[in-house]
Design a protein around this motif. Structure first.
Motif, PDB file in Angstrom:
ATOM      1  N   UNK A  92       0.844  -1.209   0.000  1.00 45.38           N
ATOM      2  CA  UNK A  92       0.000   0.000   0.000  1.00 45.38           C
ATOM      3  C   UNK A  92       0.874   1.251   0.000  1.00 45.38           C
ATOM      4  N   UNK A  93       1.958   1.200   0.797  1.00 43.78           N
ATOM      5  CA  UNK A  93       2.882   2.339   0.856  1.00 43.78           C
ATOM      6  C   UNK A  93       3.536   2.564  -0.510  1.00 43.78           C
ATOM      7  N   UNK A  94       3.976   1.458  -1.137  1.00 37.85           N
ATOM      8  CA  UNK A  94       4.611   1.577  -2.453  1.00 37.85           C
ATOM      9  C   UNK A  94       3.622   2.033  -3.528  1.00 37.85           C
ATOM     10  N   UNK A  95       2.369   1.564  -3.408  1.00 35.74           N
ATOM     11  CA  UNK A  95       1.353   2.006  -4.370  1.00 35.74           C
ATOM     12  C   UNK A  95       1.107   3.506  -4.222  1.00 35.74           C
ATOM     13  N   UNK A  96       1.117   3.987  -2.966  1.00 37.36           N
ATOM     14  CA  UNK A  96       0.955   5.420  -2.727  1.00 37.36           C
ATOM     15  C   UNK A  96       2.110   6.195  -3.342  1.00 37.36           C
ATOM     16  N   UNK A  97       3.328   5.688  -3.137  1.00 33.57           N
ATOM     17  CA  UNK A  97       4.499   6.351  -3.727  1.00 33.57           C
ATOM     18  C   UNK A  97       4.443   6.303  -5.244  1.00 33.57           C
ATOM     19  N   UNK A  98       3.976   5.172  -5.785  1.00 30.88           N
ATOM     20  CA  UNK A  98       3.857   5.037  -7.237  1.00 30.88           C
ATOM     21  C   UNK A  98       2.841   6.033  -7.784  1.00 30.88           C
ATOM     22  N   UNK A  99       1.710   6.144  -7.106  1.00 26.21           N
ATOM     23  CA  UNK A  99       0.695   7.107  -7.549  1.00 26.21           C
ATOM     24  C   UNK A  99       1.251   8.531  -7.515  1.00 26.21           C
ATOM     25  N   UNK A 100       2.018   8.845  -6.440  1.00 23.24           N
ATOM     26  CA  UNK A 100       2.617  10.181  -6.343  1.00 23.24           C
ATOM     27  C   UNK A 100       3.629  10.377  -7.471  1.00 23.24           C
ATOM     28  N   UNK A 101       4.414   9.338  -7.759  1.00 22.05           N
ATOM     29  CA  UNK A 101       5.403   9.431  -8.835  1.00 22.05           C
ATOM     30  C   UNK A 101       4.711   9.592 -10.188  1.00 22.05           C
ATOM     31  N   UNK A 102       3.617   8.859 -10.385  1.00 19.90           N
ATOM     32  CA  UNK A 102       2.868   8.967 -11.644  1.00 19.90           C
ATOM     33  C   UNK A 102       2.297  10.384 -11.787  1.00 19.90           C
ATOM     34  N   UNK A 103       1.747  10.920 -10.684  1.00 22.69           N
ATOM     35  CA  UNK A 103       1.198  12.274 -10.711  1.00 22.69           C
ATOM     36  C   UNK A 103       2.311  13.287 -11.013  1.00 22.69           C
ATOM     37  N   UNK A 104       3.457  13.114 -10.327  1.00 17.87           N
ATOM     38  CA  UNK A 104       4.590  14.006 -10.568  1.00 17.87           C
ATOM     39  C   UNK A 104       5.077  13.881 -11.996  1.00 17.87           C
ATOM     40  N   UNK A 105       5.133  12.647 -12.502  1.00 13.88           N
ATOM     41  CA  UNK A 105       5.564  12.398 -13.884  1.00 13.88           C
ATOM     42  C   UNK A 105       4.597  13.051 -14.870  1.00 13.88           C
ATOM     43  N   UNK A 106       3.297  12.956 -14.563  1.00 11.59           N
ATOM     44  CA  UNK A 106       2.293  13.579 -15.429  1.00 11.59           C
ATOM     45  C   UNK A 106       2.486  15.095 -15.450  1.00 11.59           C
ATOM     46  N   UNK A 107       2.730  15.686 -14.257  1.00  8.08           N
ATOM     47  CA  UNK A 107       2.962  17.136 -14.193  1.00  8.08           C
ATOM     48  C   UNK A 107       4.214  17.500 -14.978  1.00  8.08           C
ATOM     49  N   UNK A 108       5.289  16.715 -14.808  1.00  9.59           N
ATOM     50  CA  UNK A 108       6.526  16.984 -15.543  1.00  9.59           C
ATOM     51  C   UNK A 108       6.319  16.848 -17.049  1.00  9.59           C
ATOM     52  N   UNK A 109       5.546  15.827 -17.446  1.00 12.71           N
ATOM     53  CA  UNK A 109       5.253  15.626 -18.868  1.00 12.71           C
ATOM     54  C   UNK A 109       4.464  16.814 -19.411  1.00 12.71           C
ATOM     55  N   UNK A 110       3.474  17.265 -18.619  1.00  6.99           N
ATOM     56  CA  UNK A 110       2.687  18.434 -19.032  1.00  6.99           C
ATOM     57  C   UNK A 110       3.580  19.673 -19.137  1.00  6.99           C
ATOM     58  N   UNK A 111       4.474  19.849 -18.150  1.00 13.61           N
ATOM     59  CA  UNK A 111       5.386  20.990 -18.187  1.00 13.61           C
ATOM     60  C   UNK A 111       6.314  20.887 -19.391  1.00 13.61           C
ATOM     61  N   UNK A 112       6.815  19.664 -19.654  1.00 13.73           N
ATOM     62  CA  UNK A 112       7.712  19.473 -20.801  1.00 13.73           C
ATOM     63  C   UNK A 112       6.974  19.812 -22.088  1.00 13.73           C
ATOM     64  N   UNK A 113       5.714  19.365 -22.190  1.00 15.31           N
ATOM     65  CA  UNK A 113       4.920  19.671 -23.382  1.00 15.31           C
ATOM     66  C   UNK A 113       4.716  21.187 -23.493  1.00 15.31           C
ATOM     67  N   UNK A 114       4.455  21.821 -22.345  1.00 20.33           N
ATOM     68  CA  UNK A 114       4.267  23.276 -22.346  1.00 20.33           C
ATOM     69  C   UNK A 114       5.567  23.975 -22.751  1.00 20.33           C
ATOM     70  N   UNK A 115       6.699  23.514 -22.193  1.00 18.36           N
ATOM     71  CA  UNK A 115       7.993  24.087 -22.571  1.00 18.36           C
ATOM     72  C   UNK A 115       8.278  23.862 -24.049  1.00 18.36           C
ATOM     73  N   UNK A 116       7.900  22.688 -24.538  1.00 18.73           N
ATOM     74  CA  UNK A 116       8.136  22.394 -25.956  1.00 18.73           C
ATOM     75  C   UNK A 116       7.305  23.328 -26.832  1.00 18.73           C
ATOM     76  N   UNK A 117       6.041  23.569 -26.434  1.00 17.13           N
ATOM     77  CA  UNK A 117       5.199  24.502 -27.184  1.00 17.13           C
ATOM     78  C   UNK A 117       5.806  25.898 -27.137  1.00 17.13           C
ATOM     79  N   UNK A 118       6.287  26.269 -25.935  1.00 19.56           N
ATOM     80  CA  UNK A 118       6.902  27.588 -25.782  1.00 19.56           C
ATOM     81  C   UNK A 118       8.166  27.680 -26.639  1.00 19.56           C
TER      82      UNK A 118
END
Length: 159
Positions: A92-118
């Protein structure tokens, strides 16, 4: 009584005594046979009792081993339960960390896409500005040439 009667009584008594002795002898043989059988059965009974005692000892030993194995199984089941519970908690602890990592990865991916557009937009603007600069340089060069030509023409006219 007469002697003949006494003799008959004595003969009958002797014959009766002989029969009793024959019966006693027969009974003694039967008794000896019975005693022999009884001794053999006593030996067989002692052997059976010895085997029963050995089997009871084996049974007791097996029961003790079975009990010890039962305790061992109970201990192992308890350990397994604790380990399973710890594993579930860790999962459960690892799943929580995985979900946080996935969320962080999604934010980073969105930021990267935004930076790429910029970056694409900035590259487009830079290209447009470079083209405008080239046009301006070209216009300045053309204006310089016109000015030089006009100045040369004016100098010639004045001369």
């Amino acid at each position: 009584e007469s002697l003949a009667e006494l003799k008959m009584t004595l003969d009958a008594a002797i014959e009766s005594h002989a029969q009793v002795q024959d019966e006693a002898s027969s009974l003694q043989i039967t008794n000896e046979d019975l005693m022999k059988d009884l001794r053999e059965k006593g030996l067989a009974l002692e052997e059976a009792n010895s085997k029963i005692a050995a089997m009871e000892e084996k049974s007791s030993s097996a029961a003790k081993r079975f009990s010890a194995l039962g305790e061992k199984v109970a201990n192992l089941e308890s350990k397994l339960g604790a380990e399973r519970s710890a594993a579930i908690t860790k999962r459960a602890e690892l799943e929580g960390k995985l979900e946080a990592a996935i969320l962080s990865n999604t934010k980073l991916t969105d930021q990267a896409a935004s930076f790429q557009k910029a970056e694409v937009h900035a590259t487009k603007l830079l290209s447009e500005k470079a083209a405008a600069l080239e046009d301006a340089k070209s216009n300045i060069t053309a204006m310089k040439e016109e000015h030089s030509s006009a100045m040369l023409k004016q100098s010639e006219e004045l001369a």
